[in-house]
Design a protein around this motif. Structure first.
Motif, PDB file in Angstrom:
ATOM      1  N   ALA A  89      36.750  -2.050  10.047  1.00 29.01           N
ATOM      2  CA  ALA A  89      37.814  -2.430   9.160  1.00 29.01           C
ATOM      3  C   ALA A  89      37.016  -3.576   8.383  1.00 29.01           C
ATOM      4  O   ALA A  89      37.479  -3.771   7.143  1.00 29.01           O
ATOM      5  N   ILE A  90      36.148  -4.376   8.727  1.00 24.70           N
ATOM      6  CA  ILE A  90      35.524  -5.389   8.257  1.00 24.70           C
ATOM      7  C   ILE A  90      34.984  -4.987   7.052  1.00 24.70           C
ATOM      8  O   ILE A  90      34.870  -5.346   5.755  1.00 24.70           O
ATOM      9  N   VAL A  91      34.023  -3.942   7.321  1.00 27.29           N
ATOM     10  CA  VAL A  91      33.068  -3.422   6.011  1.00 27.29           C
ATOM     11  C   VAL A  91      33.803  -2.622   5.300  1.00 27.29           C
ATOM     12  O   VAL A  91      33.440  -2.920   3.923  1.00 27.29           O
ATOM     13  N   LEU A  92      34.988  -2.142   5.354  1.00 24.06           N
ATOM     14  CA  LEU A  92      35.784  -1.405   4.359  1.00 24.06           C
ATOM     15  C   LEU A  92      37.088  -2.366   3.667  1.00 24.06           C
ATOM     16  O   LEU A  92      37.505  -1.693   2.910  1.00 24.06           O
ATOM     17  N   ALA A  93      36.980  -3.439   4.377  1.00 29.08           N
ATOM     18  CA  ALA A  93      38.269  -4.232   3.761  1.00 29.08           C
ATOM     19  C   ALA A  93      37.980  -4.408   2.204  1.00 29.08           C
ATOM     20  O   ALA A  93      38.968  -4.228   1.489  1.00 29.08           O
ATOM     21  N   PRO A  94      37.062  -4.941   1.564  1.00 29.46           N
ATOM     22  CA  PRO A  94      36.947  -5.097   0.304  1.00 29.46           C
ATOM     23  C   PRO A  94      37.096  -3.771  -0.544  1.00 29.46           C
ATOM     24  O   PRO A  94      37.833  -3.825  -1.590  1.00 29.46           O
ATOM     25  N   SER A  95      36.908  -2.502  -0.105  1.00 28.32           N
ATOM     26  CA  SER A  95      36.946  -1.318  -0.786  1.00 28.32           C
ATOM     27  C   SER A  95      38.460  -0.750  -0.491  1.00 28.32           C
ATOM     28  O   SER A  95      38.968  -0.010  -1.528  1.00 28.32           O
ATOM     29  N   ARG A  96      39.019  -1.175   0.460  1.00 26.99           N
ATOM     30  CA  ARG A  96      40.542  -0.753   0.611  1.00 26.99           C
ATOM     31  C   ARG A  96      41.434  -1.372  -0.515  1.00 26.99           C
ATOM     32  O   ARG A  96      42.237  -0.602  -0.705  1.00 26.99           O
ATOM     33  N   ASP A  97      41.029  -2.136  -1.243  1.00 30.64           N
ATOM     34  CA  ASP A  97      42.077  -2.678  -2.224  1.00 30.64           C
ATOM     35  C   ASP A  97      41.522  -2.203  -3.512  1.00 30.64           C
ATOM     36  O   ASP A  97      42.321  -2.487  -4.568  1.00 30.64           O
ATOM     37  N   VAL A  98      40.630  -1.434  -3.783  1.00 37.13           N
ATOM     38  CA  VAL A  98      40.366  -0.906  -5.156  1.00 37.13           C
ATOM     39  C   VAL A  98      41.533  -0.005  -5.359  1.00 37.13           C
ATOM     40  O   VAL A  98      41.843   0.971  -4.777  1.00 37.13           O
ATOM     41  N   ARG A  99      41.986  -0.186  -6.615  1.00 37.86           N
ATOM     42  CA  ARG A  99      43.085   0.740  -7.058  1.00 37.86           C
ATOM     43  C   ARG A  99      42.399   2.002  -8.042  1.00 37.86           C
ATOM     44  O   ARG A  99      41.426   1.648  -8.622  1.00 37.86           O
ATOM     45  N   PRO A 100      42.863   3.074  -7.999  1.00 35.64           N
ATOM     46  CA  PRO A 100      42.435   4.117  -8.551  1.00 35.64           C
ATOM     47  C   PRO A 100      42.699   3.829 -10.357  1.00 35.64           C
ATOM     48  O   PRO A 100      43.626   2.890 -10.575  1.00 35.64           O
ATOM     49  N   PRO A 101      41.730   4.401 -10.981  1.00 34.70           N
ATOM     50  CA  PRO A 101      41.936   3.972 -12.581  1.00 34.70           C
ATOM     51  C   PRO A 101      43.111   4.668 -12.878  1.00 34.70           C
ATOM     52  O   PRO A 101      43.672   5.836 -12.706  1.00 34.70           O
ATOM     53  N   LYS A 102      43.710   3.756 -13.928  1.00 31.76           N
ATOM     54  CA  LYS A 102      45.046   4.767 -14.674  1.00 31.76           C
ATOM     55  C   LYS A 102      44.419   5.758 -15.280  1.00 31.76           C
ATOM     56  O   LYS A 102      43.405   5.888 -15.935  1.00 31.76           O
ATOM     57  N   PRO A 103      45.449   6.757 -15.269  1.00 35.60           N
ATOM     58  CA  PRO A 103      44.984   7.830 -16.338  1.00 35.60           C
ATOM     59  C   PRO A 103      45.281   7.626 -17.879  1.00 35.60           C
ATOM     60  O   PRO A 103      46.067   6.397 -18.233  1.00 35.60           O
ATOM     61  N   PRO A 104      44.387   8.201 -18.512  1.00 41.93           N
ATOM     62  CA  PRO A 104      44.251   7.859 -20.011  1.00 41.93           C
ATOM     63  C   PRO A 104      45.840   8.090 -20.640  1.00 41.93           C
ATOM     64  O   PRO A 104      46.430   8.975 -20.323  1.00 41.93           O
ATOM     65  N   SER A 105      46.226   7.268 -21.464  1.00 38.80           N
ATOM     66  CA  SER A 105      47.517   7.319 -22.000  1.00 38.80           C
ATOM     67  C   SER A 105      47.260   8.504 -23.400  1.00 38.80           C
ATOM     68  O   SER A 105      46.314   8.629 -23.816  1.00 38.80           O
ATOM     69  N   GLU A 106      48.536   9.079 -23.682  1.00 34.03           N
ATOM     70  CA  GLU A 106      48.409  10.027 -24.480  1.00 34.03           C
ATOM     71  C   GLU A 106      48.278   9.345 -25.939  1.00 34.03           C
ATOM     72  O   GLU A 106      47.847  10.065 -26.970  1.00 34.03           O
ATOM     73  N   HIS A 107      49.017   8.212 -26.041  1.00 30.65           N
ATOM     74  CA  HIS A 107      49.089   7.395 -27.223  1.00 30.65           C
ATOM     75  C   HIS A 107      47.935   6.263 -27.233  1.00 30.65           C
ATOM     76  O   HIS A 107      48.139   5.438 -26.166  1.00 30.65           O
ATOM     77  N   THR A 108      47.236   6.231 -28.044  1.00 31.85           N
ATOM     78  CA  THR A 108      46.021   5.214 -28.134  1.00 31.85           C
ATOM     79  C   THR A 108      46.386   4.425 -29.346  1.00 31.85           C
ATOM     80  O   THR A 108      47.089   4.575 -30.234  1.00 31.85           O
ATOM     81  N   SER A 109      45.655   3.318 -29.454  1.00 28.62           N
ATOM     82  CA  SER A 109      45.976   2.250 -30.435  1.00 28.62           C
ATOM     83  C   SER A 109      45.216   2.708 -31.672  1.00 28.62           C
ATOM     84  O   SER A 109      45.939   2.482 -33.011  1.00 28.62           O
ATOM     85  N   TYR A 110      44.187   3.813 -31.465  1.00 29.38           N
ATOM     86  CA  TYR A 110      44.123   4.289 -32.938  1.00 29.38           C
ATOM     87  C   TYR A 110      44.912   5.406 -33.347  1.00 29.38           C
ATOM     88  O   TYR A 110      44.916   5.593 -34.587  1.00 29.38           O
ATOM     89  N   ASP A 111      45.916   6.110 -32.618  1.00 26.63           N
ATOM     90  CA  ASP A 111      46.787   6.799 -33.027  1.00 26.63           C
ATOM     91  C   ASP A 111      47.663   5.897 -34.210  1.00 26.63           C
ATOM     92  O   ASP A 111      48.069   6.291 -35.258  1.00 26.63           O
ATOM     93  N   ASP A 112      47.709   4.797 -34.059  1.00 29.00           N
ATOM     94  CA  ASP A 112      48.403   3.747 -34.989  1.00 29.00           C
ATOM     95  C   ASP A 112      47.765   3.668 -36.538  1.00 29.00           C
ATOM     96  O   ASP A 112      48.478   3.670 -37.309  1.00 29.00           O
ATOM     97  N   LEU A 113      46.755   3.790 -36.355  1.00 28.26           N
ATOM     98  CA  LEU A 113      45.777   3.754 -37.412  1.00 28.26           C
ATOM     99  C   LEU A 113      45.745   4.971 -37.988  1.00 28.26           C
ATOM    100  O   LEU A 113      45.638   5.075 -39.466  1.00 28.26           O
TER     101      LEU A 113
END
Length: 117
Positions: A89-113
């Motif tokens: 539990a002690i060794v893994l405590a820092p890694s338990r809080d790692v959140r998975p990356p968010k999926p890429p959005s279908e709309h990006t700021s480049y779409d506005d350009l």
């Protein structure tokens, strides 16, 4: 193995030290909280111990420890040999809080350009 009352006292002290560390930006209090956790061990309650470590890890994040893993690894070395749930539990405590990356959005700021059809 420590008496359940002793474990409960050490857990309470560790929680208080983590709160002090977070509230007063006090790294030594954080280190003392981790040592208390390591000495107390899981006390036969791995889930409760993980919750305690989550409080301590939150304090480490608030204190802006870039990588708290070495601190948690050092504390794990203090855990009793036969308390494998506590060490894990002690060794893994820092890694338990790692959140998975968010999926890429279908709309990006480049779409506005891009020119619209």
């Amino acid at each position: 193995m420590l008496a359940p009352e002793t474990v409960a006292d050490l857990w309470a002290d560790a929680r208080e030290l983590a709160a002090v560390a977070e509230r007063e930006a006090d790294p030594p209090a954080l280190r003392r909280a981790l040592v208390m956790c390591a000495v107390a061990g899981s006390g036969g309650d791995p889930e409760g111990f993980r919750a305690l470590l989550a409080d301590v890890h939150r304090a480490a994040k608030r204190l802006a420890f870039g990588d708290p893993q070495p601190l948690f690894d050092a504390a794990a070395a203090l855990v009793a040999q036969d308390d494998l749930p506590a060490r894990e539990a002690i060794v893994l405590a820092p890694s338990r809080d790692v959140r998975p990356p968010k999926p890429p959005s279908e709309h990006t700021s480049y779409d506005d350009l891009r020119p619209q059809d």
